[in-house]
Enzyme design. Structure first.
Site, PDB file in Angstrom:
ATOM      1  CB  THR A 183      -0.868  -0.025   1.278  1.00 48.71           C
ATOM      2  OG1 THR A 183      -1.838  -1.038   1.123  1.00 48.71           O
ATOM      3  CG2 THR A 183      -1.547   1.310   1.557  1.00 48.71           C
ATOM      4  NE  ARG A 211     -10.130  -5.784   3.099  1.00 56.60           N
ATOM      5  CZ  ARG A 211      -8.990  -5.127   3.201  1.00 56.60           C
ATOM      6  NH1 ARG A 211      -8.478  -4.515   2.166  1.00 56.60           N
ATOM      7  NH2 ARG A 211      -8.347  -5.070   4.343  1.00 56.60           N
ATOM      8  N   GLY A 213     -10.813  -1.846   2.680  1.00 60.41           N
ATOM      9  CA  GLY A 213      -9.961  -1.824   3.868  1.00 60.41           C
ATOM     10  C   GLY A 213     -10.017  -0.462   4.544  1.00 60.41           C
ATOM     11  CG  ASP A 214      -6.452   0.740   6.510  1.00 61.81           C
ATOM     12  OD1 ASP A 214      -6.354  -0.184   5.671  1.00 61.81           O
ATOM     13  OD2 ASP A 214      -5.475   1.413   6.889  1.00 61.81           O
ATOM     14  CB  THR A 234       0.603   0.762   5.177  1.00 62.99           C
ATOM     15  OG1 THR A 234       0.761  -0.560   4.633  1.00 62.99           O
ATOM     16  CG2 THR A 234       1.868   1.134   5.929  1.00 62.99           C
ATOM     17  N   GLY A 235      -1.271  -1.467   6.637  1.00 64.01           N
ATOM     18  CA  GLY A 235      -1.279  -2.656   7.480  1.00 64.01           C
ATOM     19  C   GLY A 235      -2.577  -3.397   7.294  1.00 64.01           C
ATOM     20  N   GLY A 237      -5.943  -3.899   7.251  1.00 66.77           N
ATOM     21  CA  GLY A 237      -6.932  -2.833   7.279  1.00 66.77           C
ATOM     22  C   GLY A 237      -8.069  -3.003   8.264  1.00 66.77           C
TER      23      GLY A 237
HETATM   24  N1  ASP Z   1      -4.243  -1.325   4.639  1.00 70.97           N
HETATM   25  C1  ASP Z   1      -4.424  -2.023   3.404  1.00 70.97           C
HETATM   26  C2  ASP Z   1      -5.745  -2.748   3.422  1.00 70.97           C
HETATM   27  O1  ASP Z   1      -6.048  -3.414   4.386  1.00 70.97           O
HETATM   28  C3  ASP Z   1      -3.350  -3.010   3.100  1.00 70.97           C
HETATM   29  C4  ASP Z   1      -1.948  -2.589   3.392  1.00 70.97           C
HETATM   30  O2  ASP Z   1      -1.691  -1.535   3.925  1.00 70.97           O
HETATM   31  O3  ASP Z   1      -1.038  -3.352   3.037  1.00 70.97           O
HETATM   32  O4  ASP Z   1      -6.439  -2.689   2.451  1.00 70.97           O
END
Ligand code: ASP
Length: 322
Positions: A183, A211, A213-214, A234-235, A237
């Site tokens: 991301t 779906r 995410g965040d 990032t992470g 989500g």
């Molecule tokens: N945060 C992103 C999501 O969950 C993915 C990521 O940051 O790698 O869509």
């Protein structure tokens, strides 16, 4: 206008970044992309560009780089197609725009900005987001443009294993497929002291169609407010949404009097309590910069008050004169 106020930070995702799986050539490509994009963003700030323009442009460039999970090279959903999430927020006014599960915008962050500036809405999803891109004649691309062979292989493997993401999977550390994260995001403070943040992603490999995410959720993956901070996360989500991570950083500063570093650490700890991993980049209203993560690494580059460009993936930081 005071050029000493300028700050920039960008990220290309956080997660399980196993050194063994990151060959030298690939690592050099990531580092060169981060260095080039951050230094161009810095130059633009020094020439008087607004924080909002700079974060959009930096994220557009990150979306174009096929190794990051955004725009071209985004991960594929369970149907084997990309669904793109992005958001942008202007710290001057808390104006915000976002798109989720869009399939056609070449630069999802620019579509998010169009939602912010050219509609009465904050978040458009799916076909409606794609239709806005078409109506406004923003650049769109066919499905093949976004799909790389590596992402297709990752999705096939994840589908075979019945998993939504390969993170933490022992197979993930194998030679291929690798690096399902990536991301991207940017935060900036311009010469007028204004803040802005933007984030863009393909989300998680083999995710359920639809779906989100965040990243497109304002307050989870992105926040900007001149009085406190600009944040791009990032992470994993789902955990970031359940922690309202980006807004939590803001709230800890605004209502709790926390410093940026304290606010980031406290907010990320709440993600960790739920079992989530990842990181964030943040710039505070006084020019502080924080880039914490609770995963193995985070692709990142930044320039703070000393004007030195720093690039890092793990704990070690490489410094580049500008
Ligand atoms: N945060 C992103 C999501 O969950 C993915 C990521 O940051 O790698 O869509």
């Amino acid at each position: 206008m005071d050029l000493s106020r300028c700050r920039i930070a960008i990220h290309g995702g956080a997660g399980v970044i196993d050194r063994a799986s990151l060959d030298g050539e690939r690592e050099a490509a990531f580092r060169a992309a981060l260095e080039g994009i951050a230094s161009r963003a810095w130059l633009a700030l020094k020439q008087g560009a607004s924080a909002l323009d700079v974060v959009e442009q930096a994220v557009r460039e990150l979306e174009d780089f096929p190794l990051f999970n955004a725009g071209r090279g985004a991960v594929l959903n369970a149907d084997g197609v990309v669904e793109l999430d992005a958001s942008i927020m202007d710290g001057r006014s808390r104006a915000a725009g976002a798109v989720a599960a869009a399939r056609t915008p070449t630069h999802p962050v620019t579509l998010a900005r169009a939602v912010m500036e050219r509609t009465e809405h904050v978040l458009l999803v799916g076909e409606g987001a794609d239709r806005l891109a078409e109506a406004l004649k923003l650049e769109r691309s066919p499905p093949d443009y976004f799909v790389t062979a590596e992402r297709a292989a990752q999705q096939k493997l994840a589908a075979r294993l019945g998993k939504v993401t390969l993170d933490h999977d022992p197979l993930y550390n194998g030679p291929d497929p690798k690096d399902p994260r990536g991301t991207v995001g940017a935060v900036a403070r311009d010469a007028w002291g204004h803040l802005a943040a933007a984030t863009s992603t393909g989300g998680m490999t083999n995710k359920h169609p639809g779906r989100a995410g965040d990243t497109p959720v304002i307050g989870a993956g992105t926040w900007a407010e001149d009085a406190t901070c600009a944040v791009s996360a990032t992470g994993h989500g789902e955990f970031f949404i359940r922690s309202a991570l980006a807004h939590d950083v803001h709230a800890r500063m605004r209502y709790g009097g926390a410093s940026l570093a304290q606010a980031c650490a406290g907010a990320l700890a709440r993600v960790g309590e739920l079992g989530g991993d990842g990181g964030l980049i943040a710039i505070g209203h006084e020019g502080e910069v924080a880039l914490p993560y609770n995963s193995e690494g985070m692709y990142r580059a930044w320039v703070d008050g000393d004007g030195v460009l720093r690039v890092a993936i793990y704990a070690e930081v490489a410094e580049h004169a500008l």
